[in-house]
Design an enzyme around this catalytic site. Structure first.
Site, PDB file in Angstrom:
ATOM      1  N   GLU A  28     -10.633   0.848  -1.739  1.00  0.00           N
ATOM      2  CA  GLU A  28     -10.062   1.976  -1.007  1.00  0.00           C
ATOM      3  C   GLU A  28     -10.812   2.250   0.284  1.00  0.00           C
ATOM      4  O   GLU A  28     -12.049   2.306   0.309  1.00  0.00           O
ATOM      5  CB  GLU A  28     -10.065   3.222  -1.891  1.00  0.00           C
ATOM      6  CG  GLU A  28      -8.752   3.960  -1.920  1.00  0.00           C
ATOM      7  CD  GLU A  28      -7.610   3.100  -2.435  1.00  0.00           C
ATOM      8  OE1 GLU A  28      -6.775   2.670  -1.619  1.00  0.00           O
ATOM      9  OE2 GLU A  28      -7.546   2.850  -3.640  1.00  0.00           O
ATOM     10  N   HIS A  29     -10.069   2.415   1.365  1.00  0.00           N
ATOM     11  CA  HIS A  29     -10.590   2.759   2.693  1.00  0.00           C
ATOM     12  C   HIS A  29     -11.483   1.668   3.283  1.00  0.00           C
ATOM     13  O   HIS A  29     -12.268   1.934   4.184  1.00  0.00           O
ATOM     14  CB  HIS A  29     -11.343   4.100   2.650  1.00  0.00           C
ATOM     15  CG  HIS A  29     -10.426   5.256   2.416  1.00  0.00           C
ATOM     16  ND1 HIS A  29      -9.814   5.939   3.428  1.00  0.00           N
ATOM     17  CD2 HIS A  29      -9.994   5.822   1.256  1.00  0.00           C
ATOM     18  CE1 HIS A  29      -9.061   6.899   2.916  1.00  0.00           C
ATOM     19  NE2 HIS A  29      -9.143   6.844   1.607  1.00  0.00           N
ATOM     20  N   LEU A 115       1.490   5.862  -3.378  1.00  0.00           N
ATOM     21  CA  LEU A 115       2.012   4.555  -3.791  1.00  0.00           C
ATOM     22  C   LEU A 115       2.713   3.840  -2.646  1.00  0.00           C
ATOM     23  O   LEU A 115       3.454   2.901  -2.854  1.00  0.00           O
ATOM     24  CB  LEU A 115       2.963   4.721  -4.982  1.00  0.00           C
ATOM     25  CG  LEU A 115       2.355   5.376  -6.222  1.00  0.00           C
ATOM     26  CD1 LEU A 115       3.380   5.481  -7.338  1.00  0.00           C
ATOM     27  CD2 LEU A 115       1.112   4.624  -6.698  1.00  0.00           C
ATOM     28  N   SER A 117       5.048   4.746  -0.292  1.00  0.00           N
ATOM     29  CA  SER A 117       6.495   4.837  -0.081  1.00  0.00           C
ATOM     30  C   SER A 117       6.850   4.609   1.381  1.00  0.00           C
ATOM     31  O   SER A 117       7.918   4.051   1.688  1.00  0.00           O
ATOM     32  CB  SER A 117       7.006   6.201  -0.544  1.00  0.00           C
ATOM     33  OG  SER A 117       6.357   7.265   0.150  1.00  0.00           O
ATOM     34  N   ASP A 162      -1.214  -1.492   3.193  1.00  0.00           N
ATOM     35  CA  ASP A 162       0.045  -1.076   2.578  1.00  0.00           C
ATOM     36  C   ASP A 162       1.198  -1.983   2.982  1.00  0.00           C
ATOM     37  O   ASP A 162       1.988  -2.428   2.143  1.00  0.00           O
ATOM     38  CB  ASP A 162       0.366   0.363   2.968  1.00  0.00           C
ATOM     39  CG  ASP A 162      -0.605   1.363   2.367  1.00  0.00           C
ATOM     40  OD1 ASP A 162      -1.436   0.960   1.539  1.00  0.00           O
ATOM     41  OD2 ASP A 162      -0.539   2.546   2.746  1.00  0.00           O
ATOM     42  N   TYR A 214      -8.170  12.396   6.535  1.00  0.00           N
ATOM     43  CA  TYR A 214      -8.095  10.932   6.573  1.00  0.00           C
ATOM     44  C   TYR A 214      -8.635  10.420   7.902  1.00  0.00           C
ATOM     45  O   TYR A 214      -9.466   9.509   7.960  1.00  0.00           O
ATOM     46  CB  TYR A 214      -6.644  10.498   6.370  1.00  0.00           C
ATOM     47  CG  TYR A 214      -6.427   9.004   6.270  1.00  0.00           C
ATOM     48  CD1 TYR A 214      -6.259   8.390   5.040  1.00  0.00           C
ATOM     49  CD2 TYR A 214      -6.373   8.198   7.411  1.00  0.00           C
ATOM     50  CE1 TYR A 214      -6.047   7.025   4.944  1.00  0.00           C
ATOM     51  CE2 TYR A 214      -6.167   6.835   7.321  1.00  0.00           C
ATOM     52  CZ  TYR A 214      -6.000   6.261   6.087  1.00  0.00           C
ATOM     53  OH  TYR A 214      -5.804   4.911   5.999  1.00  0.00           O
TER      54      TYR A 214
END
Length: 374
Positions: A28-29, A115, A117, A162, A214
């Site tokens: 993550e990140h 998730l 989208s 993503d 973020y």
């Protein structure tokens, strides 16, 4: 069959494409730090049916909301329709002759759950527009275009993970992605063969990428890289971590750097375990990842922490939040026969804490962007 495909209104369509949501098994990140990530595609899809229109005009209809947004090349689009409008913009910026189109969208990727989208929508729309135009843009080149649309048109400072996952993942595999070179490896991820499963718990805590938090963490990582005189935090390994931290005066920045550097190593260790066919070994790495996101990157919330703690107490081999943070979903690696037991434990912990009931479902690695015949 995806429920989104079932809900897509009857055409006529010139083409129909689908892109999946994703979870990130670990990493993550690290994507915007040129690091390593390990996502896999969900069976949950965003499906887009497209029909060509005359002239440079586009119509986008959401089956979920019933809303239709129309725009031309010079219009600025906001809200959910900014994601497909951004794809029109980025393809035109790249010199492609994008045809006018009427696009109809149906999705069963949970919105706001971490998730991806938005990436699923971007990648399915891009596939439709390229198909209508008869343009052969390689799949490997599409994630960078979709990322640019999200960064520059939508204004979300996301990395490349993503869009890569939504486009490139293969069924039964996790996607090992080097976010600097964009090299990929399809790592076999057949949990059923080892009697295991991934249980996803949607905490229902709100999640949004376009946020100051973020962006602040991304800025902190970029500032630290400048201070440490490296291109990105990817260039610091665990052996050099202590020396790097000693050069940083700001304690918050030190924690951010420690998360990214140790998370990169956890990705590499996870890939090694999966290559060796030892999926249970990734459990402690998942749990350590969550602790790092909670304590060093500070992006978890009480709902996801509660889900992780309850899953582990109920016998999960490992558990962690997935996604940008501040809400979203938790992954738990569990014995397949104990999914219901772990889910019940999480639900009980949420009730005890006064949280809204979570959703939970078992997932297997699915296929990336693909054309649908109907």
């Amino acid at each position: 069959m995806s429920t989104a495909l079932e809900r897509l209104p009857d055409g006529p369509y010139d083409c129909v494409w689908a892109s999946p949501g994703r979870v990130n098994l670990i990493g993550e990140h690290t994507d915007y730090n040129d690091g390593y990530v390990l996502p896999f595609a969900l069976p949950h899809l965003t499906v887009v049916g497209a029909r060509r229109l005359d002239g440079p005009r586009w119509s986008i209809t959401s089956e979920q909301t019933g809303e239709t947004v129309e725009f031309t090349a010079g219009d600025r689009v906001e809200g959910w329709a900014a994601y497909p409008a951004g794809i029109v913009w980025v393809l035109r910026e790249a010199g492609h002759d994008v045809p006018g189109a009427a696009l109809t969208i149906a999705s069963d990727v949970p919105f706001g759950a971490g998730l991806s989208s938005s990436a699923a929508l971007e990648c399915a729309v891009m596939a439709c527009l390229l198909d209508l135009a008869g343009l052969d843009v390689p799949m490997a080149d599409r994630p960078r275009l979709a990322q640019r649309a999200e960064n520059e048109y939508v204004g979300a400072p996301t990395g490349i993970m993503d869009q890569s996952a939504s486009t490139l993942c293969q069924e039964g595999h996790a996607l090992f992605l080097d976010c600097r070179s964009l090299a990929t490896e399809q790592v076999p991820f057949d949990l059923a063969a080892q009697g295991l499963a991934i249980l996803v718990v949607d905490s229902k805590a709100p999640h949004a990428h376009v946020s100051g938090e973020y962006a602040a963490r991304r800025r902190s990582c970029e500032e630290a890289a400048k201070i440490l005189d490296v291109t990105a935090l990817r260039d610091i390994d665990e052996a050099g971590l202590d020396a790097a931290l000693a050069r940083l005066d700001d304690e918050v920045m030190r924690r951010r750097v420690r998360h990214v550097v140790t998370e990169d190593q956890r990705v590499l260790d996870t890939v090694d375990a999966l290559r060796a066919g030892n999926a249970r070994a990734i459990g402690p790495l998942m749990t350590a990842s969550h602790a790092s996101m909670r304590d060093d990157y500070e992006i978890t919330v009480p709902e996801v922490d509660t889900a992780v703690e309850a899953a582990l107490a109920a016998g999960a081999y490992g558990a962690r939040m997935t996604g940008g943070g501040f809400g979203g979903c938790v992954l738990a690696l569990v014995d397949a026969e104990r999914c219901a037991e772990v889910e019940a434990a999480v639900r009980g912990a949420f009730a005890d804490a006064g949280f809204a009931p979570p959703d939970a479902f078992v997932v297997t690695p699915a296929e990336g962007t693909h054309r649908i015949s109907r």
